[in-house]
Design a protein around this motif. Structure first.
Motif, PDB file in Angstrom:
ATOM      1  N   GLN A 159     -12.635  27.882  39.628  1.00 64.39           N
ATOM      2  CA  GLN A 159     -13.095  28.553  38.694  1.00 64.39           C
ATOM      3  C   GLN A 159     -14.685  29.020  38.538  1.00 64.39           C
ATOM      4  O   GLN A 159     -15.149  29.857  38.407  1.00 64.39           O
ATOM      5  CB  GLN A 159     -12.856  28.060  37.073  1.00 64.39           C
ATOM      6  N   VAL A 160     -15.266  27.892  39.524  1.00 62.78           N
ATOM      7  CA  VAL A 160     -16.708  28.235  39.513  1.00 62.78           C
ATOM      8  C   VAL A 160     -17.089  28.379  40.970  1.00 62.78           C
ATOM      9  O   VAL A 160     -18.367  28.310  41.318  1.00 62.78           O
ATOM     10  CB  VAL A 160     -17.684  27.118  38.784  1.00 62.78           C
ATOM     11  N   LEU A 207     -16.271  21.923  32.188  1.00 65.49           N
ATOM     12  CA  LEU A 207     -14.676  22.461  31.844  1.00 65.49           C
ATOM     13  C   LEU A 207     -13.688  21.315  32.138  1.00 65.49           C
ATOM     14  O   LEU A 207     -12.483  21.666  31.781  1.00 65.49           O
ATOM     15  CB  LEU A 207     -14.767  23.589  32.823  1.00 65.49           C
ATOM     16  N   ALA A 208     -14.235  20.245  32.885  1.00 67.33           N
ATOM     17  CA  ALA A 208     -12.999  19.393  33.329  1.00 67.33           C
ATOM     18  C   ALA A 208     -12.369  18.778  32.355  1.00 67.33           C
ATOM     19  O   ALA A 208     -11.321  18.083  32.181  1.00 67.33           O
ATOM     20  CB  ALA A 208     -13.780  18.181  34.347  1.00 67.33           C
ATOM     21  N   LEU A 221     -21.655  23.401  39.413  1.00 68.05           N
ATOM     22  CA  LEU A 221     -20.916  22.200  39.339  1.00 68.05           C
ATOM     23  C   LEU A 221     -20.901  21.200  38.098  1.00 68.05           C
ATOM     24  O   LEU A 221     -20.066  21.029  37.648  1.00 68.05           O
ATOM     25  CB  LEU A 221     -21.427  21.129  40.571  1.00 68.05           C
ATOM     26  N   VAL A 235     -16.206  16.205  39.457  1.00 69.56           N
ATOM     27  CA  VAL A 235     -15.271  16.698  38.385  1.00 69.56           C
ATOM     28  C   VAL A 235     -14.081  15.820  38.008  1.00 69.56           C
ATOM     29  O   VAL A 235     -13.649  15.682  36.958  1.00 69.56           O
ATOM     30  CB  VAL A 235     -14.432  17.928  38.952  1.00 69.56           C
ATOM     31  N   ILE A 277     -10.185  23.446  38.820  1.00 74.09           N
ATOM     32  CA  ILE A 277     -11.521  23.768  38.030  1.00 74.09           C
ATOM     33  C   ILE A 277     -12.650  24.331  39.028  1.00 74.09           C
ATOM     34  O   ILE A 277     -13.306  25.195  38.682  1.00 74.09           O
ATOM     35  CB  ILE A 277     -12.004  22.413  37.344  1.00 74.09           C
ATOM     36  N   LEU A 278     -12.838  23.534  39.987  1.00 71.19           N
ATOM     37  CA  LEU A 278     -13.811  23.970  41.024  1.00 71.19           C
ATOM     38  C   LEU A 278     -13.504  25.577  41.573  1.00 71.19           C
ATOM     39  O   LEU A 278     -14.598  26.152  41.627  1.00 71.19           O
ATOM     40  CB  LEU A 278     -13.806  23.250  42.305  1.00 71.19           C
ATOM     41  N   ALA A 336     -18.626  22.949  35.887  1.00 67.21           N
ATOM     42  CA  ALA A 336     -17.267  22.520  36.324  1.00 67.21           C
ATOM     43  C   ALA A 336     -17.010  21.388  35.517  1.00 67.21           C
ATOM     44  O   ALA A 336     -15.920  20.967  34.975  1.00 67.21           O
ATOM     45  CB  ALA A 336     -16.947  22.640  37.740  1.00 67.21           C
TER      46      ALA A 336
END
Length: 247
Positions: free
Chosen positions: A133-134, A161-162, A155, A99, A130-131, A158
């Motif tokens: 969030q998942v 999303l980063a 992952l 990430v 961010i991690l 993620a």
């Protein structure tokens, strides 16, 4: 005005026409699905929309800006991120590093082989957020290779999303997942839609019909229908195609 809009997209590979006059419109905050049989042009459509292929005709607009033909990294910087059907993770590193490498702050840093990025608290905090969030914050310091297949899919999302996107394109996110992992992914998508606009190709019709606000049906390189899941169930073109039995 739609957040993301494609009009009359065309794509050829030599004499082979893969996309012909494809149009779709995605509203901000929506989950928009793309479905169709194998070989219908879904992945090619994704690759054109996200800049991996340049269209041979048509227009693509994101947040009012024409992005047709832009390189993928330029489109990503504008706020468009994506995952891939075949996962592309760094298995020899820890989860959080996958990430961190995708964070805009990291990409803006001057590279130094001697620098330990893990001592940068701002970077690690951003990656951990961010991690979370998942649902992978507790796995942050595990090897990426040690994750289950479903966790690896999370992952990959993620990593997408980063980049802090406004819209996320997911290519076959349930591919290879069992029933339990698919249910977990559905819950994840429901949470993510509160913060992101989502477009996804998906072969699992139940998964797609439960989550999508609207679905574009691609067949023979064309969008043969675009509507809500309920309306598509009654669409004669969908019913007459091979998708009717699946839907």
């Amino acid at each position: 005005m739609p957040l993301f809009e494609a009009r009359n997209i065309q794509k050829r590979f030599g004499a082979r026409v893969v996309l012909e006059d494809v149009s779709l419109s995605v509203e901000q905050g929506a989950v928009h699905g793309i479905m169709g049989p194998n070989g219908a042009g879904k992945t090619t459509c994704f690759n054109v929309l996200t800049g991996h292929y340049a269209p041979d005709g048509g227009t693509i607009r994101f947040a009012g800006r024409d992005i047709a033909g832009m390189k993928p990294h330029r489109i990503a910087r504008l706020g468009v991120s994506r995952s891939f059907q075949i996962m592309n993770l760094f298995d020899d590193t820890v989860v959080i590093e996958n990430v961190m490498l995708a964070l805009p702050e990291f990409r803006a840093m001057t590279f130094s082989p001697s620098r330990n990025v893990f001592i940068d608290r701002a970077l690690t905090d951003a990656a951990l957020e961010i991690l979370a969030q998942v649902d992978l914050a507790e796995k942050a310091w595990d090897k990426a290779a040690s994750l289950s297949y479903g966790q690896r899919r999370a992952l990959e999302i993620a990593v997408a999303l980063a980049a802090r996107p406004k819209i996320v394109f997911l290519d076959e996110p349930t591919s290879g997942l069992g029933a339990e992992a698919t249910r977990a992914l559905a819950q994840l998508v429901r949470r993510l839609r509160e913060s992101y606009t989502i477009v996804m190709i998906e072969h699992d019709m139940r998964f797609l019909f439960e989550l999508a606000d609207r679905i574009s049906v691609i067949h023979w390189g064309q969008v043969i229908a675009e509507d809500t899941p309920t309306e598509l169930m009654a669409n004669k073109w969908v019913a007459r195609s091979a998708l009717g039995e699946l839907a």
